[in-house]
Design a protein around this motif. Structure first.
Motif, PDB file in Angstrom:
ATOM      1  N   THR A   1       0.834  -1.203   0.000  1.00 53.09           N
ATOM      2  CA  THR A   1       0.000   0.000   0.000  1.00 53.09           C
ATOM      3  C   THR A   1       0.864   1.247   0.000  1.00 53.09           C
ATOM      4  N   ALA A   2       1.939   1.238   0.792  1.00 53.63           N
ATOM      5  CA  ALA A   2       2.861   2.378   0.820  1.00 53.63           C
ATOM      6  C   ALA A   2       3.505   2.571  -0.547  1.00 53.63           C
ATOM      7  N   ASP A   3       3.855   1.479  -1.216  1.00 55.85           N
ATOM      8  CA  ASP A   3       4.451   1.563  -2.557  1.00 55.85           C
ATOM      9  C   ASP A   3       3.462   2.152  -3.550  1.00 55.85           C
ATOM     10  N   LEU A   4       2.215   1.714  -3.468  1.00 54.39           N
ATOM     11  CA  LEU A   4       1.199   2.205  -4.389  1.00 54.39           C
ATOM     12  C   LEU A   4       0.944   3.696  -4.160  1.00 54.39           C
ATOM     13  N   ILE A   5       0.908   4.115  -2.899  1.00 57.76           N
ATOM     14  CA  ILE A   5       0.706   5.536  -2.592  1.00 57.76           C
ATOM     15  C   ILE A   5       1.894   6.357  -3.090  1.00 57.76           C
ATOM     16  N   ALA A   6       3.114   5.824  -2.928  1.00 57.98           N
ATOM     17  CA  ALA A   6       4.304   6.530  -3.425  1.00 57.98           C
ATOM     18  C   ALA A   6       4.215   6.707  -4.943  1.00 57.98           C
ATOM     19  N   TYR A   7       3.705   5.702  -5.635  1.00 58.97           N
ATOM     20  CA  TYR A   7       3.554   5.808  -7.086  1.00 58.97           C
ATOM     21  C   TYR A   7       2.515   6.875  -7.445  1.00 58.97           C
ATOM     22  N   ILE A   8       1.385   6.873  -6.746  1.00 61.80           N
ATOM     23  CA  ILE A   8       0.342   7.876  -7.006  1.00 61.80           C
ATOM     24  C   ILE A   8       0.903   9.280  -6.790  1.00 61.80           C
ATOM     25  N   ARG A   9       1.686   9.459  -5.739  1.00 66.44           N
ATOM     26  CA  ARG A   9       2.235  10.776  -5.420  1.00 66.44           C
ATOM     27  C   ARG A   9       3.355  11.192  -6.376  1.00 66.44           C
ATOM     28  N   SER A  10       3.832  10.268  -7.204  1.00 67.04           N
ATOM     29  CA  SER A  10       4.896  10.614  -8.153  1.00 67.04           C
ATOM     30  C   SER A  10       4.370  11.396  -9.349  1.00 67.04           C
ATOM     31  N   PHE A  11       3.036  11.463  -9.506  1.00 70.57           N
ATOM     32  CA  PHE A  11       2.443  12.180 -10.631  1.00 70.57           C
ATOM     33  C   PHE A  11       2.183  13.637 -10.262  1.00 70.57           C
ATOM     34  N   PRO A  12       2.493  14.568 -11.163  1.00 69.11           N
ATOM     35  CA  PRO A  12       2.171  15.977 -10.894  1.00 69.11           C
ATOM     36  C   PRO A  12       0.669  16.203 -10.962  1.00 69.11           C
ATOM     37  N   VAL A  13       0.189  17.202 -10.239  1.00 75.07           N
ATOM     38  CA  VAL A  13      -1.241  17.535 -10.266  1.00 75.07           C
ATOM     39  C   VAL A  13      -1.607  18.020 -11.664  1.00 75.07           C
ATOM     40  N   THR A  14      -2.649  17.433 -12.218  1.00 79.14           N
ATOM     41  CA  THR A  14      -3.072  17.791 -13.569  1.00 79.14           C
ATOM     42  C   THR A  14      -4.572  17.602 -13.710  1.00 79.14           C
ATOM     43  N   GLY A  15      -5.176  18.268 -14.689  1.00 77.67           N
ATOM     44  CA  GLY A  15      -6.587  18.066 -14.979  1.00 77.67           C
ATOM     45  C   GLY A  15      -7.508  18.619 -13.902  1.00 77.67           C
ATOM     46  N   GLU A  16      -8.778  18.283 -14.039  1.00 77.04           N
ATOM     47  CA  GLU A  16      -9.811  18.740 -13.119  1.00 77.04           C
ATOM     48  C   GLU A  16     -10.391  17.573 -12.328  1.00 77.04           C
ATOM     49  N   ASP A  17     -11.092  17.877 -11.238  1.00 74.96           N
ATOM     50  CA  ASP A  17     -11.780  16.833 -10.488  1.00 74.96           C
ATOM     51  C   ASP A  17     -12.877  16.231 -11.358  1.00 74.96           C
ATOM     52  N   GLN A  18     -13.056  14.926 -11.249  1.00 77.90           N
ATOM     53  CA  GLN A  18     -14.076  14.220 -12.015  1.00 77.90           C
ATOM     54  C   GLN A  18     -15.411  14.234 -11.256  1.00 77.90           C
ATOM     55  N   PRO A  19     -16.527  14.080 -11.968  1.00 77.15           N
ATOM     56  CA  PRO A  19     -17.833  14.031 -11.290  1.00 77.15           C
ATOM     57  C   PRO A  19     -17.937  12.820 -10.367  1.00 77.15           C
ATOM     58  N   HIS A  20     -18.855  12.909  -9.402  1.00 70.58           N
ATOM     59  CA  HIS A  20     -19.132  11.767  -8.541  1.00 70.58           C
ATOM     60  C   HIS A  20     -19.996  10.755  -9.295  1.00 70.58           C
ATOM     61  N   LEU A  21     -20.085   9.581  -8.741  1.00 75.11           N
ATOM     62  CA  LEU A  21     -20.891   8.501  -9.310  1.00 75.11           C
ATOM     63  C   LEU A  21     -22.336   8.940  -9.542  1.00 75.11           C
ATOM     64  N   GLN A  22     -22.874   8.583 -10.700  1.00 75.21           N
ATOM     65  CA  GLN A  22     -24.291   8.816 -10.989  1.00 75.21           C
ATOM     66  C   GLN A  22     -24.978   7.455 -11.081  1.00 75.21           C
ATOM     67  N   VAL A  23     -26.062   7.290 -10.331  1.00 76.75           N
ATOM     68  CA  VAL A  23     -26.778   6.016 -10.287  1.00 76.75           C
ATOM     69  C   VAL A  23     -28.170   6.208 -10.867  1.00 76.75           C
ATOM     70  N   GLY A  24     -28.498   5.426 -11.904  1.00 75.78           N
ATOM     71  CA  GLY A  24     -29.810   5.506 -12.528  1.00 75.78           C
ATOM     72  C   GLY A  24     -30.854   4.730 -11.750  1.00 75.78           C
ATOM     73  N   HIS A  25     -32.088   4.744 -12.259  1.00 80.57           N
ATOM     74  CA  HIS A  25     -33.182   4.123 -11.493  1.00 80.57           C
ATOM     75  C   HIS A  25     -33.003   2.609 -11.348  1.00 80.57           C
ATOM     76  N   LEU A  26     -32.437   1.950 -12.354  1.00 80.15           N
ATOM     77  CA  LEU A  26     -32.201   0.505 -12.206  1.00 80.15           C
ATOM     78  C   LEU A  26     -31.095   0.235 -11.192  1.00 80.15           C
ATOM     79  N   GLY A  27     -30.079   1.094 -11.205  1.00 76.87           N
ATOM     80  CA  GLY A  27     -29.020   0.956 -10.211  1.00 76.87           C
ATOM     81  C   GLY A  27     -29.526   1.193  -8.808  1.00 76.87           C
ATOM     82  N   ARG A  28     -30.427   2.169  -8.653  1.00 75.53           N
ATOM     83  CA  ARG A  28     -30.989   2.459  -7.331  1.00 75.53           C
ATOM     84  C   ARG A  28     -31.849   1.292  -6.843  1.00 75.53           C
ATOM     85  N   LEU A  29     -32.546   0.676  -7.769  1.00 72.04           N
ATOM     86  CA  LEU A  29     -33.323  -0.507  -7.389  1.00 72.04           C
ATOM     87  C   LEU A  29     -32.387  -1.599  -6.889  1.00 72.04           C
ATOM     88  N   GLY A  30     -31.246  -1.755  -7.558  1.00 75.67           N
ATOM     89  CA  GLY A  30     -30.256  -2.730  -7.116  1.00 75.67           C
ATOM     90  C   GLY A  30     -29.718  -2.409  -5.735  1.00 75.67           C
TER      91      GLY A  30
END
Length: 286
Positions: A136-165
């Protein structure tokens, strides 16, 4: 006329009841989807990154498909669009890592809890829960090796069939699945320890017991018993199944993009572990 008037009132009443029921179902599913859970303990100190952590983390990220959902530069992307079930974006991890602590990133990876306390969905924490502290520490170190770029992505959208699930318990958040019990692969002795370790990669698609997942149409890995060692290696490295069938679905893609970095020794160890599992499963069935 009076009969028609009464019928009209009755239909209007039914419509109102249906509307209230739909609104109630939406509110209940929204609470289940968005309701926060206990976040990370920010006082927790993880294993420190060591020399080569980011490089080892890069391999872990490839094997576990992090870039499939989060993009080549971990800037996030839309990776699943199946409305009216759900629409899911992999978050921009470069921005997440810039504002979250290591403990919060760990909670997201292994517990399925976002830095803001949100329960995560369509995030394979159920599989990542088996990563050890150093991985986990190795994976976090890899994630932190990337420079900040782009914009925040939208949150999950759940449709009516997904909500039924969600309401029927057919679609669960990662914390809910982990609360039911983290996946613990069967131990078949020290001779299969390495294979058991590699088999963690199979949990995401084949389930915590490796018996397959109907939603993904993934098979029970008892099928490994039908392969010869050389054919099994070809399956994992090249995505070519028995009978020279080039797989084009999920397994074919994962074999060619993720598992191609597995060493011959790792594949042989996984094969031995799955053969041992198959022998016990078959003996139990008989």
């Amino acid at each position: 006329m009076r009969v028609l008037k009464v019928a009209g009132y009755a239909l209007a009443g039914v419509a109102v009841l249906v509307l209230f029921a739909a609104a109630g179902a939406f509110a209940a599913s929204e609470a289940m989807i968005r309701w926060p859970v206990t976040g990370a303990d920010k006082t927790v100190r993880l294993v420190s990154a060591k020399a080569g952590s980011a490089e080892r983390g890069a391999r872990l990220a490839r094997l576990n498909g992090c870039h499939d959902c989060h993009g080549d530069r971990l800037e996030g992307r839309l990776f699943h669009d199946e409305m009216p079930v759900l629409r899911a974006w992999g978050p921009n991890l470069t921005r997440v890592a810039a504002r979250d602590s290591d403990a919060e990133l760990d909670a997201a990876i292994r517990r399925g809890v976002g830095g803001d306390g949100r329960r995560l969905w369509v995030m394979p924490s159920n599989a990542f829960a088996q990563l050890n502290d150093q991985e986990t520490a190795d994976l976090i170190a890899y994630i932190r090796s990337f420079p900040v770029t782009g914009e925040d992505q939208p949150h999950l959208q759940v449709g009516h069939l997904g909500r039924l699930g969600v309401l029927l318990g057919k679609f669960s958040s990662e914390p809910a699945m982990l609360k039911a019990g983290p996946p613990i692969l069967a131990d078949y002795g020290p001779q299969h320890a390495q294979g058991r370790d590699v088999a963690r990669l199979c949990v995401e698609c084949h389930g915590p017991d490796l018996k397959g997942m109907p939603l993904l149409k993934s098979p029970d890995l008892t099928m490994a018993a039908s392969y010869e060692a050389a054919d099994f290696q070809r399956l994992l490295h090249d995505g070519v199944a028995a009978g020279d069938r080039k797989l084009e679905g999920l397994m074919g893609s994962i074999a060619r993009t993720r598992f191609s970095v597995l060493t011959d020794a790792e594949i042989a160890a996984l094969y031995g572990y799955l053969k041992a599992r198959a022998e016990r499963e078959i003996a139990a069935a008989q």
